[in-house]
Design a protein around this motif. Structure first.
Motif, PDB file in Angstrom:
ATOM      1  N   SER A   4       0.859  -1.184   0.000  1.00 45.15           N
ATOM      2  CA  SER A   4       0.000   0.000   0.000  1.00 45.15           C
ATOM      3  C   SER A   4       0.899   1.238   0.000  1.00 45.15           C
ATOM      4  O   SER A   4       2.088   1.160   0.269  1.00 45.15           O
ATOM      5  CB  SER A   4      -0.932   0.002   1.218  1.00 45.15           C
ATOM      6  N   ILE A  35      -1.197   9.649   5.032  1.00 42.56           N
ATOM      7  CA  ILE A  35      -2.377   9.122   4.361  1.00 42.56           C
ATOM      8  C   ILE A  35      -2.001   7.778   3.759  1.00 42.56           C
ATOM      9  O   ILE A  35      -1.050   7.691   2.971  1.00 42.56           O
ATOM     10  CB  ILE A  35      -2.878  10.084   3.271  1.00 42.56           C
ATOM     11  N   LYS A  37      -3.034   4.597   1.362  1.00 40.82           N
ATOM     12  CA  LYS A  37      -3.904   4.371   0.205  1.00 40.82           C
ATOM     13  C   LYS A  37      -3.637   3.005  -0.399  1.00 40.82           C
ATOM     14  O   LYS A  37      -2.504   2.527  -0.408  1.00 40.82           O
ATOM     15  CB  LYS A  37      -3.622   5.410  -0.885  1.00 40.82           C
ATOM     16  N   ASN A  43      -9.182   5.415   1.807  1.00 34.14           N
ATOM     17  CA  ASN A  43      -7.977   6.058   2.330  1.00 34.14           C
ATOM     18  C   ASN A  43      -8.088   6.222   3.842  1.00 34.14           C
ATOM     19  O   ASN A  43      -9.173   6.422   4.367  1.00 34.14           O
ATOM     20  CB  ASN A  43      -7.773   7.430   1.690  1.00 34.14           C
ATOM     21  N   THR A  45      -6.399   8.311   7.176  1.00 27.73           N
ATOM     22  CA  THR A  45      -5.538   9.390   7.664  1.00 27.73           C
ATOM     23  C   THR A  45      -5.016   9.011   9.042  1.00 27.73           C
ATOM     24  O   THR A  45      -5.778   8.611   9.916  1.00 27.73           O
ATOM     25  CB  THR A  45      -6.323  10.708   7.735  1.00 27.73           C
TER      26      THR A  45
END
Length: 80
Positions: A4, A35, A37, A43, A45
């Motif tokens: 990721s 962040i 992803k 997503n 945070t």
């Protein structure tokens, strides 16, 4: 999550996690906002307050990829 992407929100510097999900990123200062992803996942945070803090995150699946649309063209192949 293996492979990721993790991005520092302030500088846009990013890294990819390894096969075990481990990563190391340099940030401009603390606190830092990261962040996480991954395609097909929402997503995430993450707020980091110091360099010694272990960061563990879990991404939730994103249900928007539950269908695939395929497009095509039935016109003849043209030879020039």
């Amino acid at each position: 999550l293996a492979f990721s992407n993790v991005v520092d929100k302030a500088t846009s510097n990013g890294v990819t996690t390894d096969a075990k999900g481990n990563f190391e990123i340099k940030v401009g200062g603390f606190p830092a906002t990261l962040i996480a992803k991954y395609v097909g996942y929402q997503n995430k945070t993450i707020e980091v307050t110091n360099a010694t803090e272990a960061i563990v995150f879990k991404l939730d699946t994103n249900n928007s990829l539950d269908e695939v649309v395929v497009t095509g063209n039935r016109s003849k192949v043209r030879m020039y």
